[in-house]
Design a protein around this motif. Structure first.
Motif, mmCIF file in Angstrom:
data_model
loop_
_atom_site.group_PDB
_atom_site.id
_atom_site.type_symbol
_atom_site.label_atom_id
_atom_site.label_comp_id
_atom_site.label_asym_id
_atom_site.label_seq_id
_atom_site.Cartn_x
_atom_site.Cartn_y
_atom_site.Cartn_z
ATOM 1 N N SER A 68 -32.091 -5.411 15.459
ATOM 2 C CA SER A 68 -33.490 -5.465 15.040
ATOM 3 C C SER A 68 -33.689 -4.355 14.013
ATOM 4 C CB SER A 68 -34.437 -5.254 16.230
ATOM 5 O OG SER A 68 -34.509 -3.879 16.564
ATOM 6 N N ASN A 69 -34.853 -4.324 13.427
ATOM 7 C CA ASN A 69 -35.156 -3.271 12.467
ATOM 8 C C ASN A 69 -35.972 -2.157 13.093
ATOM 9 O OD1 ASN A 69 -33.858 -4.685 10.413
ATOM 10 N ND2 ASN A 69 -35.703 -5.839 9.921
ATOM 11 N N THR A 70 -36.098 -2.203 14.431
ATOM 12 C CA THR A 70 -36.938 -1.213 15.094
ATOM 13 C C THR A 70 -36.217 -0.350 16.119
ATOM 14 O OG1 THR A 70 -37.654 -2.898 16.682
ATOM 15 C CG2 THR A 70 -39.059 -2.550 14.760
ATOM 16 N N CYS A 71 -35.179 -0.837 16.756
ATOM 17 C CA CYS A 71 -34.522 -0.020 17.786
ATOM 18 C C CYS A 71 -33.652 1.050 17.115
ATOM 19 C CB CYS A 71 -33.718 -0.878 18.759
ATOM 20 S SG CYS A 71 -32.011 -1.222 18.351
ATOM 21 N N GLN A 72 -33.669 2.248 17.681
ATOM 22 C CA GLN A 72 -32.975 3.384 17.067
ATOM 23 C C GLN A 72 -31.471 3.151 16.968
ATOM 24 O OE1 GLN A 72 -34.475 5.887 15.497
ATOM 25 N NE2 GLN A 72 -32.437 6.452 14.835
ATOM 26 N N ILE A 75 -30.793 0.747 14.114
ATOM 27 C CA ILE A 75 -30.944 1.399 12.809
ATOM 28 C C ILE A 75 -29.706 2.229 12.500
ATOM 29 C CG2 ILE A 75 -32.276 3.121 11.528
ATOM 30 C CD1 ILE A 75 -34.760 2.040 13.111
ATOM 31 N N ASN A 98 -31.044 -10.757 12.321
ATOM 32 C CA ASN A 98 -32.198 -10.022 12.834
ATOM 33 C C ASN A 98 -32.692 -10.792 14.063
ATOM 34 O OD1 ASN A 98 -34.728 -8.977 13.433
ATOM 35 N ND2 ASN A 98 -35.302 -8.706 11.300
ATOM 36 N N TYR A 100 -35.302 -10.552 15.786
ATOM 37 C CA TYR A 100 -36.730 -10.842 15.857
ATOM 38 C C TYR A 100 -37.176 -11.903 14.863
ATOM 39 C CZ TYR A 100 -37.113 -6.951 19.064
ATOM 40 O OH TYR A 100 -36.960 -6.121 20.143
#
Length: 151
Positions: A68-72, A75, A98, A100
Protein backbone atom coordinates in the motif's frame (compact mmCIF):
# COMPACT_ATOMS: atom_id res chain seq x y z
CA UNK A 1 0.38 59.05 -57.16
CA UNK A 2 0.21 55.64 -55.68
CA UNK A 3 1.38 54.93 -52.29
CA UNK A 4 3.45 51.84 -51.70
CA UNK A 5 2.49 49.95 -48.62
CA UNK A 6 5.03 47.59 -47.23
CA UNK A 7 3.53 44.43 -45.89
CA UNK A 8 5.14 43.11 -42.81
CA UNK A 9 6.00 39.46 -43.24
CA UNK A 10 5.35 37.28 -40.21
CA UNK A 11 7.57 34.32 -39.60
CA UNK A 12 5.67 33.25 -36.50
CA UNK A 13 3.92 30.22 -38.12
CA UNK A 14 7.24 28.89 -39.41
CA UNK A 15 8.94 29.45 -36.04
CA UNK A 16 6.12 27.68 -34.22
CA UNK A 17 6.18 24.78 -36.69
CA UNK A 18 9.94 24.34 -36.31
CA UNK A 19 9.70 24.61 -32.53
CA UNK A 20 6.95 21.97 -32.46
CA UNK A 21 8.97 19.69 -34.71
CA UNK A 22 11.99 20.13 -32.42
CA UNK A 23 9.91 19.21 -29.36
CA UNK A 24 8.56 16.13 -31.14
CA UNK A 25 12.07 14.96 -32.03
CA UNK A 26 13.22 15.56 -28.44
CA UNK A 27 10.24 13.56 -27.06
CA UNK A 28 10.97 10.62 -29.39
CA UNK A 29 14.65 10.60 -28.36
CA UNK A 30 13.72 10.69 -24.67
CA UNK A 31 11.20 7.85 -25.02
CA UNK A 32 13.66 5.65 -26.90
CA UNK A 33 16.34 6.13 -24.26
CA UNK A 34 14.12 5.17 -21.31
CA UNK A 35 14.84 1.92 -19.42
CA UNK A 36 12.52 -1.04 -19.98
CA UNK A 37 10.82 -0.95 -16.59
CA UNK A 38 9.72 2.65 -17.10
CA UNK A 39 8.23 1.70 -20.44
CA UNK A 40 6.37 -1.19 -18.81
CA UNK A 41 5.02 1.16 -16.18
CA UNK A 42 3.31 3.06 -18.98
CA UNK A 43 0.91 0.13 -19.42
CA UNK A 44 -1.35 1.57 -16.73
CA UNK A 45 -4.40 0.31 -18.62
CA UNK A 46 -3.24 -3.28 -18.11
CA UNK A 47 -4.13 -4.52 -14.66
CA UNK A 48 -1.43 -6.25 -12.60
CA UNK A 49 -3.36 -9.54 -12.78
CA UNK A 50 -3.15 -9.46 -16.57
CA UNK A 51 0.49 -8.30 -16.52
CA UNK A 52 1.41 -11.23 -14.28
CA UNK A 53 -0.48 -13.69 -16.45
CA UNK A 54 1.27 -12.42 -19.60
CA UNK A 55 4.72 -12.59 -17.99
CA UNK A 56 4.20 -16.11 -16.65
CA UNK A 57 2.75 -17.28 -19.96
CA UNK A 58 5.90 -15.98 -21.68
CA UNK A 59 8.06 -17.97 -19.24
CA UNK A 60 9.72 -14.86 -17.84
CA UNK A 61 10.76 -14.64 -14.18
CA UNK A 62 8.83 -12.05 -12.21
CA UNK A 63 8.55 -10.24 -8.91
CA UNK A 64 5.00 -9.45 -7.83
CA UNK A 65 5.20 -6.71 -5.20
CA UNK A 66 2.05 -6.24 -3.09
CA UNK A 67 1.94 -3.09 -0.97
CA UNK A 68 0.00 0.00 0.00
CA UNK A 69 1.09 3.61 -0.09
CA UNK A 70 0.32 4.13 3.58
CA UNK A 71 1.89 1.40 5.72
CA UNK A 72 5.38 2.25 6.98
CA UNK A 73 6.89 -1.15 6.10
CA UNK A 74 5.41 -0.88 2.60
CA UNK A 75 6.90 2.56 2.10
CA UNK A 76 10.28 1.23 3.23
CA UNK A 77 9.98 -1.72 0.84
CA UNK A 78 8.97 0.57 -2.06
CA UNK A 79 12.29 2.37 -1.55
CA UNK A 80 14.27 -0.87 -1.47
CA UNK A 81 12.58 -2.25 -4.59
CA UNK A 82 13.07 1.12 -6.30
CA UNK A 83 16.79 1.03 -5.57
CA UNK A 84 17.50 -2.65 -6.33
CA UNK A 85 15.09 -3.62 -9.11
CA UNK A 86 16.51 -1.42 -11.91
CA UNK A 87 19.61 -3.67 -11.96
CA UNK A 88 17.37 -6.56 -13.04
CA UNK A 89 14.77 -4.78 -15.18
CA UNK A 90 16.17 -6.40 -18.33
CA UNK A 91 15.68 -9.94 -17.03
CA UNK A 92 12.97 -9.98 -14.34
CA UNK A 93 9.50 -8.46 -14.76
CA UNK A 94 8.10 -6.33 -11.95
CA UNK A 95 4.37 -6.44 -11.28
CA UNK A 96 3.56 -3.62 -8.88
CA UNK A 97 0.29 -4.17 -7.01
CA UNK A 98 -1.31 -1.52 -4.83
CA UNK A 99 -3.57 -3.51 -2.51
CA UNK A 100 -5.97 -0.61 -2.02
CA UNK A 101 -6.74 -0.31 -5.72
CA UNK A 102 -10.13 -2.01 -6.04
CA UNK A 103 -9.25 -3.19 -9.56
CA UNK A 104 -6.68 -5.56 -7.99
CA UNK A 105 -9.18 -7.39 -5.76
CA UNK A 106 -9.30 -10.50 -7.98
CA UNK A 107 -5.50 -10.84 -7.96
CA UNK A 108 -5.40 -10.42 -4.17
CA UNK A 109 -7.91 -13.26 -3.85
CA UNK A 110 -6.05 -15.37 -6.39
CA UNK A 111 -2.77 -15.20 -4.43
CA UNK A 112 -4.62 -15.30 -1.10
CA UNK A 113 -2.85 -12.20 0.13
CA UNK A 114 -2.98 -11.81 3.91
CA UNK A 115 -0.21 -9.36 4.85
CA UNK A 116 1.67 -6.46 3.32
CA UNK A 117 4.25 -5.88 2.11
CA UNK A 118 4.42 -9.20 0.30
CA UNK A 119 6.88 -10.19 -2.40
CA UNK A 120 6.15 -13.18 -4.61
CA UNK A 121 9.04 -14.38 -6.74
CA UNK A 122 8.11 -16.41 -9.84
CA UNK A 123 10.73 -18.40 -11.73
CA UNK A 124 10.58 -19.00 -15.48
CA UNK A 125 8.46 -22.13 -14.86
CA UNK A 126 5.89 -20.19 -12.82
CA UNK A 127 6.96 -21.70 -9.50
CA UNK A 128 6.43 -19.11 -6.76
CA UNK A 129 8.20 -18.27 -3.53
CA UNK A 130 6.61 -15.90 -1.02
CA UNK A 131 8.23 -13.38 1.31
CA UNK A 132 6.28 -11.23 3.79
CA UNK A 133 7.68 -8.07 5.38
CA UNK A 134 10.67 -5.87 4.66
CA UNK A 135 13.40 -7.71 2.78
CA UNK A 136 16.89 -6.24 3.15
CA UNK A 137 18.27 -4.79 -0.09
CA UNK A 138 21.12 -7.28 -0.38
CA UNK A 139 18.76 -10.24 0.10
CA UNK A 140 16.42 -8.84 -2.57
CA UNK A 141 19.40 -8.39 -4.90
CA UNK A 142 20.41 -12.04 -4.37
CA UNK A 143 16.86 -13.30 -4.98
CA UNK A 144 16.50 -11.28 -8.17
CA UNK A 145 19.94 -12.42 -9.35
CA UNK A 146 18.88 -16.04 -8.84
CA UNK A 147 15.70 -15.45 -10.83
CA UNK A 148 17.63 -13.70 -13.60
CA UNK A 149 20.11 -16.60 -13.81
CA UNK A 150 17.31 -19.16 -13.80
CA UNK A 151 18.48 -20.83 -10.59
Amino acid sequence: MTKMVKKRVSYLPQILALGGLGLLVLAVIMLKSRPAQETRAETADVLPQEQLAQVLLAGQPALAFFHSNTCQQCIEMVGIVGNVYPEFAHSVALVDVNVYDERNAALLQEVRLQFIPTLIFYDQNGKSDLFIGVMPAEQLRQRLASLAEGT
